[in-house]
Design a protein around this motif. Structure first.
Motif, PDB file in Angstrom:
ATOM      1  N   LEU A 124       0.822  -1.209   0.000  1.00 56.55           N
ATOM      2  CA  LEU A 124       0.000   0.000   0.000  1.00 56.55           C
ATOM      3  C   LEU A 124       0.862   1.269   0.000  1.00 56.55           C
ATOM      4  O   LEU A 124       0.632   2.226   0.722  1.00 56.55           O
ATOM      5  N   TYR A 125       1.858   1.258  -0.860  1.00 56.08           N
ATOM      6  CA  TYR A 125       2.824   2.358  -0.951  1.00 56.08           C
ATOM      7  C   TYR A 125       2.393   3.448  -1.928  1.00 56.08           C
ATOM      8  O   TYR A 125       2.784   4.602  -1.814  1.00 56.08           O
ATOM      9  N   LEU A 126       1.579   3.076  -2.929  1.00 56.63           N
ATOM     10  CA  LEU A 126       1.327   3.973  -4.063  1.00 56.63           C
ATOM     11  C   LEU A 126       0.724   5.332  -3.711  1.00 56.63           C
ATOM     12  O   LEU A 126       1.017   6.308  -4.393  1.00 56.63           O
ATOM     13  N   PRO A 127      -0.131   5.470  -2.675  1.00 59.29           N
ATOM     14  CA  PRO A 127      -0.622   6.819  -2.364  1.00 59.29           C
ATOM     15  C   PRO A 127       0.473   7.830  -2.072  1.00 59.29           C
ATOM     16  O   PRO A 127       0.256   9.036  -2.210  1.00 59.29           O
ATOM     17  N   ASP A 128       1.659   7.349  -1.695  1.00 61.54           N
ATOM     18  CA  ASP A 128       2.741   8.292  -1.423  1.00 61.54           C
ATOM     19  C   ASP A 128       3.165   9.060  -2.673  1.00 61.54           C
ATOM     20  O   ASP A 128       3.672  10.179  -2.574  1.00 61.54           O
ATOM     21  N   TYR A 129       2.980   8.458  -3.840  1.00 58.87           N
ATOM     22  CA  TYR A 129       3.421   9.129  -5.068  1.00 58.87           C
ATOM     23  C   TYR A 129       2.600  10.372  -5.394  1.00 58.87           C
ATOM     24  O   TYR A 129       3.176  11.448  -5.611  1.00 58.87           O
ATOM     25  N   PRO A 130       1.255  10.292  -5.484  1.00 60.66           N
ATOM     26  CA  PRO A 130       0.528  11.536  -5.764  1.00 60.66           C
ATOM     27  C   PRO A 130       0.673  12.567  -4.658  1.00 60.66           C
ATOM     28  O   PRO A 130       0.759  13.772  -4.936  1.00 60.66           O
ATOM     29  N   ILE A 131       0.708  12.098  -3.393  1.00 56.10           N
ATOM     30  CA  ILE A 131       0.955  13.045  -2.301  1.00 56.10           C
ATOM     31  C   ILE A 131       2.317  13.695  -2.510  1.00 56.10           C
ATOM     32  O   ILE A 131       2.496  14.898  -2.310  1.00 56.10           O
ATOM     33  N   GLY A 132       3.268  12.862  -2.937  1.00 58.41           N
ATOM     34  CA  GLY A 132       4.597  13.397  -3.226  1.00 58.41           C
ATOM     35  C   GLY A 132       4.572  14.435  -4.332  1.00 58.41           C
ATOM     36  O   GLY A 132       5.273  15.449  -4.260  1.00 58.41           O
ATOM     37  N   HIS A 133       3.765  14.200  -5.373  1.00 57.13           N
ATOM     38  CA  HIS A 133       3.629  15.191  -6.447  1.00 57.13           C
ATOM     39  C   HIS A 133       3.079  16.514  -5.904  1.00 57.13           C
ATOM     40  O   HIS A 133       3.565  17.598  -6.253  1.00 57.13           O
ATOM     41  N   LEU A 134       2.054  16.410  -5.057  1.00 57.87           N
ATOM     42  CA  LEU A 134       1.448  17.626  -4.505  1.00 57.87           C
ATOM     43  C   LEU A 134       2.437  18.361  -3.607  1.00 57.87           C
ATOM     44  O   LEU A 134       2.575  19.591  -3.679  1.00 57.87           O
ATOM     45  N   ILE A 135       3.119  17.608  -2.762  1.00 58.89           N
ATOM     46  CA  ILE A 135       4.124  18.207  -1.890  1.00 58.89           C
ATOM     47  C   ILE A 135       5.258  18.792  -2.723  1.00 58.89           C
ATOM     48  O   ILE A 135       5.741  19.903  -2.458  1.00 58.89           O
ATOM     49  N   ALA A 136       5.688  18.037  -3.759  1.00 57.99           N
ATOM     50  CA  ALA A 136       6.780  18.522  -4.611  1.00 57.99           C
ATOM     51  C   ALA A 136       6.419  19.838  -5.264  1.00 57.99           C
ATOM     52  O   ALA A 136       7.257  20.744  -5.374  1.00 57.99           O
ATOM     53  N   HIS A 137       5.167  19.955  -5.693  1.00 56.94           N
ATOM     54  CA  HIS A 137       4.752  21.203  -6.335  1.00 56.94           C
ATOM     55  C   HIS A 137       4.812  22.358  -5.338  1.00 56.94           C
ATOM     56  O   HIS A 137       5.288  23.448  -5.674  1.00 56.94           O
ATOM     57  N   GLN A 138       4.351  22.109  -4.115  1.00 57.08           N
ATOM     58  CA  GLN A 138       4.421  23.158  -3.098  1.00 57.08           C
ATOM     59  C   GLN A 138       5.869  23.535  -2.814  1.00 57.08           C
ATOM     60  O   GLN A 138       6.207  24.714  -2.690  1.00 57.08           O
ATOM     61  N   VAL A 139       6.712  22.522  -2.700  1.00 57.35           N
ATOM     62  CA  VAL A 139       8.127  22.769  -2.415  1.00 57.35           C
ATOM     63  C   VAL A 139       8.783  23.517  -3.579  1.00 57.35           C
ATOM     64  O   VAL A 139       9.535  24.477  -3.384  1.00 57.35           O
ATOM     65  N   GLU A 140       8.486  23.065  -4.804  1.00 57.95           N
ATOM     66  CA  GLU A 140       9.073  23.713  -5.977  1.00 57.95           C
ATOM     67  C   GLU A 140       8.646  25.176  -6.084  1.00 57.95           C
ATOM     68  O   GLU A 140       9.446  26.046  -6.444  1.00 57.95           O
ATOM     69  N   GLU A 141       7.365  25.440  -5.807  1.00 63.33           N
ATOM     70  CA  GLU A 141       6.875  26.814  -5.848  1.00 63.33           C
ATOM     71  C   GLU A 141       7.661  27.681  -4.870  1.00 63.33           C
ATOM     72  O   GLU A 141       8.062  28.803  -5.190  1.00 63.33           O
ATOM     73  N   HIS A 142       7.904  27.125  -3.676  1.00 60.19           N
ATOM     74  CA  HIS A 142       8.652  27.880  -2.668  1.00 60.19           C
ATOM     75  C   HIS A 142      10.099  28.095  -3.116  1.00 60.19           C
ATOM     76  O   HIS A 142      10.630  29.210  -3.013  1.00 60.19           O
ATOM     77  N   ILE A 143      10.723  27.031  -3.620  1.00 61.86           N
ATOM     78  CA  ILE A 143      12.122  27.134  -4.035  1.00 61.86           C
ATOM     79  C   ILE A 143      12.267  28.070  -5.235  1.00 61.86           C
ATOM     80  O   ILE A 143      13.248  28.810  -5.346  1.00 61.86           O
ATOM     81  N   ARG A 144      11.283  28.022  -6.132  1.00 64.04           N
ATOM     82  CA  ARG A 144      11.322  28.927  -7.288  1.00 64.04           C
ATOM     83  C   ARG A 144      11.353  30.386  -6.833  1.00 64.04           C
ATOM     84  O   ARG A 144      12.045  31.224  -7.413  1.00 64.04           O
ATOM     85  N   LYS A 145      10.603  30.671  -5.777  1.00 64.19           N
ATOM     86  CA  LYS A 145      10.559  32.043  -5.271  1.00 64.19           C
ATOM     87  C   LYS A 145      11.872  32.428  -4.595  1.00 64.19           C
ATOM     88  O   LYS A 145      12.312  33.576  -4.675  1.00 64.19           O
ATOM     89  N   THR A 146      12.512  31.469  -3.916  1.00 61.82           N
ATOM     90  CA  THR A 146      13.769  31.772  -3.230  1.00 61.82           C
ATOM     91  C   THR A 146      14.961  31.679  -4.171  1.00 61.82           C
ATOM     92  O   THR A 146      15.987  32.325  -3.953  1.00 61.82           O
TER      93      THR A 146
END
Length: 690
Positions: free
Chosen positions: A619-641
């Protein structure tokens, strides 16, 4: 995928005990001890004592001793003064650091031959890989009462309680909780061994599920793929579909062929003789198998055959899944408040309620913007969408480069694992890490040739190396392998910082595996930058967002299927492999029909069920879409910095606290789909204005 946490989470992140739901023994003795020790240590220590005695008593068995023995234990082991309590915490943190760290290193040694491409696997290697050296650890610590020392002195808290106190708890409070959680339940060693065996068997089945593509014939009986091409299911098959968008001549036919192969794997109508066997040619449209007259392999590795048949694999794929389910169920009786793997995965491993995650997934795959993005894809392709277009990657700049050119470039740069290891400082600097931090990371990451598609093993012993396992062929690394390797490098960077640079070892890691996937996705998205191929593009940000949205919508459906399959297995615990196969295919079609059929113009497609993670990853697969959502949030923040290296280091040293709390500290907002959906809307507007 990241393999480090799968078995460990199943063994040590088990149920919180809800003490109010059971009768706690030794009530009179506990009352007497409370009175006695309150007088000795004061009321503050007395409150801690009451909780600790209840925790110990709830797991105390007859073989642990009598009621008198219980009383003697409490008097001796309760650290009543602040000085003693602090000293005990420091001692236990260092002890578990050393014990768990060395146990992981032993486990890696036992799995070495199975995980790495270093020669044939002997029967003895399978036995070694199936042995989990730490399986008896909890039993031993309960037997010698060290577990009870922890439970007597450090409080367990439920997820609800942790959520309620997250604003006021100190770093030490979080570390104490992680310490106590190690003994939240008392799972027998034989259960952990069964989980290890089931995991090892399923992992080996998946790691060797190769399809020799030159020997897969088109509907017309033609060979569409080059000699020697061996693709692992599902990773390499999926990635070949992505690569074939660049083939304007035969790309569509090749993609349809791979989709047919995937369908045969899912339905298990693939002839068993075809799997990892270049001695035969197979037409997946007719299911005809014949002896091949093409030699594009090492004949010593594949014995000659004189006859063939097209007997289907049957239900072996689902037998592997069923074994992991049955092994997981063995933990259930020892987890009274989280009595299923589903509960343990969401409440303990992910620390996010299942309902909240399902809403996040459906928010993405039910978004009306998917139709708008689909129209753009159809315009770019010049045709209506096909089911395999769930893996469309034409929004990414890398689609401008042919697979062949990238393969040549990567193979020249990385002929073997050592070359990739030697280049780590350069790779990391290209991703934005300062020279000294790149050197620091490279020192703590080793690179090994993987037998499967590749994975990342983080260390638990500070100073020990994280291990990047990557698949490298005899002709050197290809682009697919490089892309996966950069993903795994993201895991290794997170693993290195969150182990060696976090303040408390007990807080090493991240809140759940979705967070380490987020860092890995962030690295993977910059793979062309590492190769020096990134190009300035005024539409790059919008295209990147549309790609993220489309990819998240794909994997969200796969994750939803994984969740529903595990629910079905728990609702039908006595089902056999054939019944499970039927259920998986039915559920895959239902999800497709609900969320995908209208966009792709075809009903009853089971394609979401092709992911190998469903078979061997609990039951590992839900981590991937959550990871995509988290990655997008992280990327948005890093893009700004504008500073990937420094920000990744800062974020990965926050440690293993609650997910929303981690994200608030990292980016200023909680985990959710809103950021990706908002960005997608902006990207669509930008594309319309073009």
């Amino acid at each position: 995928m990241c393999k480090l946490t799968t078995i460990l989470l199943l063994m040590i992140t088990v149920a919180f005990n809800v003490f109010g739901q059971q009768t706690i023994p030794f009530a009179e003795t506990r009352a007497q001890l409370e009175k006695e020790l309150r007088q000795k240590y004061g009321d503050t220590a007395g409150d801690r004592l009451v909780t600790g005695m209840k925790q110990v008593a709830s797991l105390w068995r007859s073989e642990d001793g009598s009621e008198t023995d219980f009383a003697d234990f409490v008097r001796t082991q309760f650290a009543g003064t602040e000085t003693d309590h602090n000293a005990l915490f420091s001692t236990l943190e260092e002890v578990f650091h050393k014990v768990e760290g060395h146990m992981l290193e032993i486990g890696l040694a036992l799995r070495w031959q199975v995980d790495l491409d270093s020669g044939p696997i002997l029967p003895a290697h399978e036995i070694l890989a199936g042995y989990e050296p730490s399986a008896h650890l909890n039993d031993d610590f309960f037997a010698n009462k060290l577990a009870f020392v922890v439970l007597l002195n450090f409080k367990l808290s439920s997820l609800d309680e942790a959520l309620a106190h997250q604003a006021t708890w100190t770093r030490r409070d979080w570390a104490e909780l992680r310490l106590a959680q190690r003994f939240a339940s008392r799972v027998p060693a034989e259960v952990n061994l069964e989980i290890g065996k089931a995991s090892a068997e399923a992992s080996q089945y998946i790691a060797e599920y190769n399809i020799w593509m030159h020997h897969i014939l088109s509907e017309k009986g033609e060979r569409l793929f080059p000699k020697g091409m061996k693709l692992l299911s599902h990773w390499n098959l999926r990635d070949q579909i992505k690569a074939d968008y660049a083939d304007k001549t035969n790309g569509l036919e090749k993609q349809l062929l791979i989709q047919k192969v995937m369908g045969r794997i899912i339905t298990q109508t693939i002839p068993a003789i075809v799997v990892n066997n270049p001695r035969v040619d197979w037409n997946p449209f007719t299911n005809e198998v014949k002896i091949s007259d093409v030699i594009d392999f090492d004949e010593k590795e594949f014995p000659a055959i004189t006859s063939v048949n097209n007997n289907p694999e049957g239900s072996r794929r689902y037998e592997m899944l069923l074994k992991t389910f049955r092994a997981s169920r063995l933990v259930d009786p020892y987890s009274p408040s989280t009595p299923t793997l589903i509960d343990r995965r969401f409440q303990l491993s992910r620390q996010i309620p299942e309902e909240q995650i399902e809403k996040m997934l459906t928010d993405v795959i039910s978004s009306p913007m998917r139709k708008d993005v689909a129209k753009i894809i159809e315009q770019r392709l010049g045709r209506t969408l096909r089911p395999f277009d769930i893996w469309y990657n034409g929004f990414k700049p890398k689609s401008k480069y042919s697979e062949e050119d990238l393969d040549v470039m990567v193979a020249k740069r990385y002929p073997d694992a050592k070359a990739f290891k030697d280049d780590l400082p350069v790779i990391l600097k290209s991703l934005g890490f300062a020279d000294d931090r790149a050197a620091y990371l490279a020192k703590h990451i080793d690179v090994d040739p993987a037998r499967g598609s590749g994975h990342a093993w983080g260390a638990l012993l500070r100073g020990a190396s994280a291990r990047l396992r990557t698949r490298i062929g005899k002709e050197g690394m290809n682009y697919k392998g490089f892309n996966i390797a950069i993903h795994e490098l993201g895991h290794n960077v997170e693993q290195t910082f969150s182990l060696n640079d976090v303040d408390h070892w007990l807080l090493q890691g991240v809140p759940n595996t979705a967070f380490t996937e987020a860092i890995a996705f962030l690295f993977q998205a910059n793979d062309l930058k590492v190769l020096g191929l990134s190009q300035e593009d005024p539409e790059a940000e919008a295209l990147k967002t549309l790609n993220d949205f489309w990819a998240t919508a794909e994997i969200a459906g796969v994750a939803l299927l994984d969740m529903r399959v595990w629910r079905w297995m728990y609702q039908n615990p006595d089902a056999n492999a054939d019944q499970l196969k039927e259920a998986v295919i039915r559920l895959a079609k239902e999800i497709w029909n609900t969320y995908y059929a209208e966009i792709f113009g075809k009903q009853d497609v089971p394609l979401l069920a092709v992911y190998s993670h469903m078979i061997d990853s609990f039951l590992y697969l839900p981590d991937y879409p959550i990871g995509h959502l988290i990655a997008h949030q992280v990327e948005e923040h890093i893009r700004k910095t504008g500073n990937l290296g420094a920000e990744v280091e800062r974020m990965t040293t926050i440690g293993n606290i609650l997910p929303d709390m981690w994200m608030q500290k990292a980016t200023g907002s909680k985990v959710g789909a809103e950021a990706l959906l908002d960005a997608t809307e902006r990207a669509l507007h930008q594309m319309e204005e073009k």
